[in-house]
Design an enzyme around this catalytic site. Sequence first.
Site, PDB file in Angstrom:
ATOM      1  N   HIS A   1     -94.229-139.492  12.774  1.00 53.90           N
ATOM      2  CA  HIS A   1     -94.965-138.430  12.713  1.00 53.90           C
ATOM      3  C   HIS A   1     -93.996-137.265  12.792  1.00 53.90           C
ATOM      4  O   HIS A   1     -93.304-136.815  13.724  1.00 53.90           O
ATOM      5  CB  HIS A   1     -96.189-138.304  13.775  1.00 53.90           C
ATOM      6  CG  HIS A   1     -96.868-137.283  13.732  1.00 53.90           C
ATOM      7  ND1 HIS A   1     -97.949-137.339  12.734  1.00 53.90           N
ATOM      8  CD2 HIS A   1     -96.912-136.135  14.208  1.00 53.90           C
ATOM      9  CE1 HIS A   1     -98.910-136.093  13.178  1.00 53.90           C
ATOM     10  NE2 HIS A   1     -98.114-135.413  13.856  1.00 53.90           N
TER      11      HIS A   1
ATOM     12  N   HIS B   1     -97.139-133.492   9.393  1.00 52.71           N
ATOM     13  CA  HIS B   1     -98.134-132.784   9.837  1.00 52.71           C
ATOM     14  C   HIS B   1     -97.713-131.251   9.813  1.00 52.71           C
ATOM     15  O   HIS B   1     -96.935-130.809  10.594  1.00 52.71           O
ATOM     16  CB  HIS B   1     -98.472-133.121  11.437  1.00 52.71           C
ATOM     17  CG  HIS B   1     -99.525-132.134  12.041  1.00 52.71           C
ATOM     18  ND1 HIS B   1     -99.731-132.155  13.375  1.00 52.71           N
ATOM     19  CD2 HIS B   1    -100.322-131.412  11.423  1.00 52.71           C
ATOM     20  CE1 HIS B   1    -100.543-131.271  13.846  1.00 52.71           C
ATOM     21  NE2 HIS B   1    -101.084-130.990  12.542  1.00 52.71           N
TER      22      HIS B   1
ATOM     23  N   MET C   1     -98.064-127.613  10.272  1.00 51.25           N
ATOM     24  CA  MET C   1     -98.565-126.632  10.875  1.00 51.25           C
ATOM     25  C   MET C   1     -98.072-125.358  10.374  1.00 51.25           C
ATOM     26  O   MET C   1     -97.445-124.718  10.934  1.00 51.25           O
ATOM     27  CB  MET C   1     -98.450-126.697  12.481  1.00 51.25           C
ATOM     28  CG  MET C   1     -99.159-128.039  13.016  1.00 51.25           C
ATOM     29  SD  MET C   1     -98.563-128.283  14.737  1.00 51.25           S
ATOM     30  CE  MET C   1     -97.443-129.476  14.371  1.00 51.25           C
TER      31      MET C   1
ATOM     32  N   MET D   1    -107.082-132.424  16.633  1.00 49.93           N
ATOM     33  CA  MET D   1    -106.134-132.167  17.571  1.00 49.93           C
ATOM     34  C   MET D   1    -106.601-132.162  18.987  1.00 49.93           C
ATOM     35  O   MET D   1    -107.676-131.917  19.160  1.00 49.93           O
ATOM     36  CB  MET D   1    -105.509-130.673  17.238  1.00 49.93           C
ATOM     37  CG  MET D   1    -104.946-130.421  16.038  1.00 49.93           C
ATOM     38  SD  MET D   1    -103.226-131.451  16.048  1.00 49.93           S
ATOM     39  CE  MET D   1    -102.376-130.870  17.419  1.00 49.93           C
TER      40      MET D   1
ATOM     41  N   ASP E   1    -103.793-136.387  18.039  1.00 45.14           N
ATOM     42  CA  ASP E   1    -102.426-135.704  18.354  1.00 45.14           C
ATOM     43  C   ASP E   1    -102.631-134.717  19.422  1.00 45.14           C
ATOM     44  O   ASP E   1    -102.893-133.787  19.314  1.00 45.14           O
ATOM     45  CB  ASP E   1    -101.869-135.264  16.934  1.00 45.14           C
ATOM     46  CG  ASP E   1    -100.655-134.834  17.144  1.00 45.14           C
ATOM     47  OD1 ASP E   1     -99.993-134.786  18.280  1.00 45.14           O
ATOM     48  OD2 ASP E   1    -100.007-133.902  16.018  1.00 45.14           O
TER      49      ASP E   1
END
Length: 222
Positions: A31, A64, A66, A135, A173
Amino acid sequence: MEVRINPSILNSDFSQLGVELDKISNADWAHVDVMDNHFVPNLTMGVPVVESICRVSPIPIDTHLMIADPDRWAPSYVEAGAQSVTFHAEAAQAPLRLARELRAMGARAGLAVKPATSIEPYLDILDEFDMILLMTVEPGFGGQAFIESMMAKVARTREAVNKTGLDVWIQVDGGISSATIEKAAQAGADTFVAGSAVYRSPDTHAEIEKLRSLASKHIHSA
């Protein structure tokens, strides 16, 4: 359902990424958290570093994002070699269009939502995504405490996925460890991001197997 353990390299030694990736070679995916200091108040890495990671990783890369403006930048991570690209619902201007673009490029498309974001608006378009990331901390920093109240959202998402019969993974996560992974599995998650729990362990391989075993006890009852 199948259990997937995806350790986050956010807590690894960035100066030794090749070595750090080898430490988690028995995991399912690596990840990779991409933060731009705009969507979240932290800065990690961009396309060039992810491309380097993809070249040396012994396992597939789960990115991921963000970041602000994923509609523009997300496809670049597929081009860099990421096999799964997850973007935030709160940042995307056209999430459905972006998911279709990522899939057309040959990657898995994931949709992430922050703790305060409702999943309900997206349940009718679950078929457009390969994974939903819920999340369990506020995104931006590793090592935060698990938000147990998010398990109700995980359960609602699992119920919706089961009703459709789709093979949509449910990823959690944030704060995932041996103390919390069973709760997440019971709620219906099947894909688990664990960062500090893995990389702060003296034996990363053993910790990954421990997490997989704990989750597997509950995954089929979700």
